[in-house]
Design an enzyme around this catalytic site. Sequence first.
Site, PDB file in Angstrom:
ATOM      1  N   HIS A   1      -0.375   4.539   0.411  1.00 52.20           N
ATOM      2  CA  HIS A   1      -0.009   4.249  -0.967  1.00 52.20           C
ATOM      3  C   HIS A   1      -1.059   3.301  -1.524  1.00 52.20           C
ATOM      4  O   HIS A   1      -1.796   2.674  -0.760  1.00 52.20           O
ATOM      5  CB  HIS A   1       1.383   3.621  -1.053  1.00 52.20           C
ATOM      6  CG  HIS A   1       1.943   3.599  -2.437  1.00 52.20           C
ATOM      7  ND1 HIS A   1       2.132   2.434  -3.160  1.00 52.20           N
ATOM      8  CD2 HIS A   1       2.347   4.611  -3.250  1.00 52.20           C
ATOM      9  CE1 HIS A   1       2.633   2.734  -4.342  1.00 52.20           C
ATOM     10  NE2 HIS A   1       2.768   4.047  -4.431  1.00 52.20           N
TER      11      HIS A   1
ATOM     12  N   GLU B   1       0.714   6.097  -7.865  1.00 52.87           N
ATOM     13  CA  GLU B   1       0.329   4.866  -8.571  1.00 52.87           C
ATOM     14  C   GLU B   1      -1.176   4.711  -8.449  1.00 52.87           C
ATOM     15  O   GLU B   1      -1.932   5.110  -9.325  1.00 52.87           O
ATOM     16  CB  GLU B   1       1.066   3.653  -7.994  1.00 52.87           C
ATOM     17  CG  GLU B   1       0.736   2.368  -8.731  1.00 52.87           C
ATOM     18  CD  GLU B   1       1.425   1.152  -8.118  1.00 52.87           C
ATOM     19  OE1 GLU B   1       1.002   0.037  -8.457  1.00 52.87           O
ATOM     20  OE2 GLU B   1       2.361   1.303  -7.301  1.00 52.87           O
TER      21      GLU B   1
ATOM     22  N   HIS C   1      -2.969   0.904   2.781  1.00 54.64           N
ATOM     23  CA  HIS C   1      -2.589   0.684   1.390  1.00 54.64           C
ATOM     24  C   HIS C   1      -3.824   0.377   0.560  1.00 54.64           C
ATOM     25  O   HIS C   1      -4.577  -0.543   0.858  1.00 54.64           O
ATOM     26  CB  HIS C   1      -1.580  -0.457   1.281  1.00 54.64           C
ATOM     27  CG  HIS C   1      -0.754  -0.402   0.034  1.00 54.64           C
ATOM     28  ND1 HIS C   1      -1.264  -0.690  -1.218  1.00 54.64           N
ATOM     29  CD2 HIS C   1       0.547  -0.049  -0.154  1.00 54.64           C
ATOM     30  CE1 HIS C   1      -0.304  -0.533  -2.121  1.00 54.64           C
ATOM     31  NE2 HIS C   1       0.795  -0.145  -1.499  1.00 54.64           N
TER      32      HIS C   1
ATOM     33  N   HIS D   1       0.746   5.864  15.169  1.00 57.09           N
ATOM     34  CA  HIS D   1       2.139   5.885  14.742  1.00 57.09           C
ATOM     35  C   HIS D   1       2.536   4.610  13.997  1.00 57.09           C
ATOM     36  O   HIS D   1       2.330   3.498  14.465  1.00 57.09           O
ATOM     37  CB  HIS D   1       3.062   6.047  15.951  1.00 57.09           C
ATOM     38  CG  HIS D   1       2.644   7.130  16.885  1.00 57.09           C
ATOM     39  ND1 HIS D   1       2.716   8.467  16.569  1.00 57.09           N
ATOM     40  CD2 HIS D   1       2.134   7.072  18.133  1.00 57.09           C
ATOM     41  CE1 HIS D   1       2.283   9.185  17.584  1.00 57.09           C
ATOM     42  NE2 HIS D   1       1.921   8.363  18.549  1.00 57.09           N
TER      43      HIS D   1
END
Length: 221
Positions: free
Chosen positions: A89, A70, A120, A115
């Site tokens: 993302h 995206e 984003h 972790h």
Amino acid sequence: MWNPPSNHYTPLNIYSYFVGPNPPTSVNPSLKYPTISKTAFLSPFTFIVGDVTIRKNTFIAPFVSIRADEGTPFYIGRNTNLQDGVILHGLKDKYMEVNDMKFSIYIGDGVSCAHGSMIHGPCRVDDHVFIGFHAIVYNAWIGEGSFISKDSVVTGGVKLKPNSFVPPGASIDTQEKANVLSQVPINEEKFAKEVQRVNQEFPSAYSLFFGKNRCSCGVCC
């Protein structure tokens, strides 16, 4: 019953990583493949798609998801580590500029993403930043040498000055909050440097462990 091979110290890479192009959509119609340095290490169960650049000696741990399907493109610098369960993302048509180039996600050199953290886009993470366990960075610019503690959130379009310290569990969602952050304490700075030192050894060490030839299918190599 499963019988181990005669050399039972050799790992079986039967569940290997997947690397491929982004799926064609109205948002992102052009298929683009990742560009990954041969000296980077991709662990089994890693998923990477789209216009992603990964530079030298970067360590990608198991269960890392890097989806430039995206928001795009992504850039990950040298000697960086994305530890187990890290997610990358980005939102469509949202960018950060670095050297007159636009990125959905930009991660510099020597960065540690611990972790379960999530980065984003749009976001920019400059060199030698530490992002702690389960921390979230979204729509933010993290200055060089900053330390994002565990379970914290940095968002809201803020820009953290270099060497900023985000305390555990903090929510930095306004520039006013970002401006009053203290500098990274010496003990946390030492911790981040040690994490970085250890993880810089992993790409070459794991490459020897698993062998030089690995492929997405996980069967033939």
